[in-house]
Design an enzyme around this catalytic site. Structure first.
Site, PDB file in Angstrom:
ATOM      1  N   ARG A  88      49.459  17.439  -2.728  1.00 26.30           N
ATOM      2  CA  ARG A  88      49.526  15.835  -2.839  1.00 26.30           C
ATOM      3  C   ARG A  88      49.055  15.364  -3.849  1.00 26.30           C
ATOM      4  O   ARG A  88      48.357  16.169  -4.713  1.00 26.30           O
ATOM      5  CB  ARG A  88      48.426  15.545  -1.289  1.00 26.30           C
ATOM      6  CG  ARG A  88      47.469  16.190  -0.931  1.00 26.30           C
ATOM      7  CD  ARG A  88      46.054  16.349  -1.638  1.00 26.30           C
ATOM      8  NE  ARG A  88      45.795  14.805  -2.160  1.00 26.30           N
ATOM      9  CZ  ARG A  88      45.124  14.691  -3.018  1.00 26.30           C
ATOM     10  NH1 ARG A  88      44.526  15.546  -3.856  1.00 26.30           N
ATOM     11  NH2 ARG A  88      44.639  13.406  -3.366  1.00 26.30           N
ATOM     12  N   GLY A  89      48.823  14.020  -3.965  1.00 23.81           N
ATOM     13  CA  GLY A  89      48.386  13.408  -5.272  1.00 23.81           C
ATOM     14  C   GLY A  89      49.773  13.236  -5.711  1.00 23.81           C
ATOM     15  O   GLY A  89      50.585  13.880  -6.172  1.00 23.81           O
ATOM     16  N   ASP A 123      49.395   5.471  -6.673  1.00 21.95           N
ATOM     17  CA  ASP A 123      50.697   6.090  -6.506  1.00 21.95           C
ATOM     18  C   ASP A 123      51.800   5.248  -6.978  1.00 21.95           C
ATOM     19  O   ASP A 123      52.819   6.055  -6.999  1.00 21.95           O
ATOM     20  CB  ASP A 123      50.756   6.235  -4.983  1.00 21.95           C
ATOM     21  CG  ASP A 123      49.683   7.196  -4.383  1.00 21.95           C
ATOM     22  OD1 ASP A 123      48.401   7.042  -4.303  1.00 21.95           O
ATOM     23  OD2 ASP A 123      49.737   8.384  -4.435  1.00 21.95           O
ATOM     24  N   GLN A 152      40.037  12.894   1.805  1.00 20.60           N
ATOM     25  CA  GLN A 152      40.317  13.427   0.263  1.00 20.60           C
ATOM     26  C   GLN A 152      38.994  13.173  -0.616  1.00 20.60           C
ATOM     27  O   GLN A 152      38.608  14.275  -1.451  1.00 20.60           O
ATOM     28  CB  GLN A 152      41.426  12.824  -0.482  1.00 20.60           C
ATOM     29  CG  GLN A 152      42.669  13.068   0.240  1.00 20.60           C
ATOM     30  CD  GLN A 152      43.222  11.990   1.369  1.00 20.60           C
ATOM     31  OE1 GLN A 152      42.302  11.418   1.828  1.00 20.60           O
ATOM     32  NE2 GLN A 152      44.209  11.746   1.256  1.00 20.60           N
ATOM     33  N   ARG A 190      57.781  11.760   1.123  1.00 16.94           N
ATOM     34  CA  ARG A 190      57.002  10.840   1.142  1.00 16.94           C
ATOM     35  C   ARG A 190      57.230   9.848   0.189  1.00 16.94           C
ATOM     36  O   ARG A 190      57.566   9.818  -1.103  1.00 16.94           O
ATOM     37  CB  ARG A 190      55.374  11.644   0.390  1.00 16.94           C
ATOM     38  CG  ARG A 190      54.755  12.489   1.143  1.00 16.94           C
ATOM     39  CD  ARG A 190      53.428  12.703   0.753  1.00 16.94           C
ATOM     40  NE  ARG A 190      52.487  11.801   1.283  1.00 16.94           N
ATOM     41  CZ  ARG A 190      51.293  11.605   0.988  1.00 16.94           C
ATOM     42  NH1 ARG A 190      50.725  12.544  -0.081  1.00 16.94           N
ATOM     43  NH2 ARG A 190      50.100  10.755   1.294  1.00 16.94           N
TER      44      ARG A 190
HETATM   45  O1  MRU Z   1      47.877  10.902   0.156  1.00 15.41           O
HETATM   46  P1  MRU Z   1      47.388  11.459  -0.809  1.00 15.41           P
HETATM   47  O2  MRU Z   1      46.259  12.393  -0.793  1.00 15.41           O
HETATM   48  O3  MRU Z   1      48.374  12.129  -1.812  1.00 15.41           O
HETATM   49  O4  MRU Z   1      46.897  10.303  -1.976  1.00 15.41           O
HETATM   50  C1  MRU Z   1      46.523  10.659  -3.282  1.00 15.41           C
HETATM   51  C2  MRU Z   1      46.060   9.158  -3.681  1.00 15.41           C
HETATM   52  O5  MRU Z   1      45.912   8.249  -3.561  1.00 15.41           O
HETATM   53  C3  MRU Z   1      45.411   9.247  -5.057  1.00 15.41           C
HETATM   54  O6  MRU Z   1      44.568   8.206  -5.306  1.00 15.41           O
HETATM   55  C4  MRU Z   1      46.741   9.090  -6.019  1.00 15.41           C
HETATM   56  O7  MRU Z   1      47.662   9.833  -5.593  1.00 15.41           O
HETATM   57  C5  MRU Z   1      46.498   9.162  -7.604  1.00 15.41           C
HETATM   58  S1  MRU Z   1      46.407  10.991  -7.854  1.00 15.41           S
HETATM   59  C6  MRU Z   1      45.850  11.328  -9.342  1.00 15.41           C
END
Ligand code: MRU
Length: 330
Positions: free
Chosen positions: A19-20, A210, A169, A56
């Site tokens: 994720r991220g 994102d 997270q 996603r």
């Molecule tokens: O749902 P996730 O854990 O994938 O969301 C991640 C985030 O919102 C982060 O802040 C974003 O992806 C930036 S990652 C460097």
């Protein structure tokens, strides 16, 4: 974890084993490379591309990486598999380099604010939300890259880590990363940030994103908007608390100009809200229900912070006011 098929890759992205935003982009690129091993045809690549893009919806890095892979394949008649692996590796290497540069540009900002502090020699307090560290990217992280750089440069920094319900997270990943690196930090509940800002205990907010629109609207993990509002409403060292989003350029969606109207917000399973996971005293991972069985729950995973609340966007090409971001449009 070994991911050696398209289906495993789609599953890993959907269930957030990876994720991220930047990391799911890089992972999806390898998803296309894996597709060429299964079936080298253009039709199969397009089919897999759709599956990956739908896994996603909010982070633009995923569609960006998949489209980039498709473009390479469309121009490659022979040894398509080799070309795909090579391009995925390019995406990986570029992400690490971009994040490292973000770290240096962000360090410049932190140094400047650190020197302008009215009370000297106190820790410089940075608040972050979710996990935008190296666990969310190929390396270095986005929001955490400047924090690591500042700590390594010997600045006296301390990080407020939002726990980031429902998946935590911040509490699980950001706190762990910072602890590994020896960066002083404190985990807080998601609702504590506004209060700490009113108390003068937050000097800067840095988050990842994102998707950022061409006009500087920032879409990031749910709860980010409330932090931006509180930062906008509070003064530190004579200024509104600065609110920065740190993003590599593939996170900028140049086709969008109104984040609230145009960005699809992922709605995840309500079980992520109703059931919480954690370590039991015996070290095992346990799940417990935290809301009544009769109650339903909603789980929007991201929100949009309008550009007017954003001080600047930290990119690998420098730091830009939201309305100046177009200067780096491709
Ligand atoms: O749902 P996730 O854990 O994938 O969301 C991640 C985030 O919102 C982060 O802040 C974003 O992806 C930036 S990652 C460097």
């Amino acid at each position: 974890m070994r991911i050696d098929s398209v289906d495993k890759m789609v599953h890993a992205i959907k269930t957030m084993q990876v994720r991220g935003a930047p990391l799911i982009g890089a992972a999806a690129a390898y998803g296309i490379a894996l597709a060429t091993l299964e079936d080298d045809s253009e039709a199969h690549a397009l089919l897999v591309a759709e599956k990956l893009k739908n896994s996603r919806p909010t982070a633009v890095n995923l569609a960006w990486a998949v489209n980039r892979m498709l473009a390479v394949l469309q121009n490659t008649a022979t040894q398509r598999n080799l070309a795909a692996w090579r391009e995925a590796a390019n995406i990986v290497n570029e992400d690490a380099a971009q994040n490292q540069a973000i770290g240096q540009h962000g360090l410049g900002l932190i140094k400047q604010s650190y020197q302008n502090q009215l009370i000297k020699n106190k820790p410089f307090n940075i608040l972050t939300h979710c996990n935008a560290g190296w666990l969310a990217t190929v390396d270095f992280g986005t929001a955490l890259a400047p924090i690591y750089a500042a700590h390594d440069a010997g600045l006296n920094i301390h990080v407020w880590v939002d726990e980031t319900r429902p998946r935590n997270q911040g509490a699980f990943l950001t706190a762990w990363e910072l602890a590994q690196h020896g960066v002083p930090h404190t985990v807080i509940t998601d609702n504590a940030g506004g209060h700490l800002m009113q108390q003068g205990a937050v000097d800067m907010v840095i988050v990842g994103a994102d998707r950022v629109t061409a006009t500087g609207d920032v879409c990031n993990k749910i709860g980010t908007y409330l932090k931006a509002l509180a930062a906008f409403d509070n003064i530190v060292s004579g200024h509104r608390i600065p609110f920065y989003a740190a993003v590599p350029s593939p996170t900028i969606d140049w086709t969008m100009s109104d984040g609230l109207k145009e960005i699809t917000i992922e709605e995840r399973d309500s079980e992520e809200v109703t059931i919480i996971k954690g370590l039991a005293v015996d070290g095992s991972i346990q799940s417990v229900r935290v809301i009544p069985i009769e109650s339903s729950a909603a789980n929007p995973a991201f929100d949009v912070t309008p550009a007017r609340l954003v001080t600047g966007i930290i990119t690998e090409k420098g730091v830009f006011a939201p309305n100046a971001l177009k200067a780096i449009a491709p």
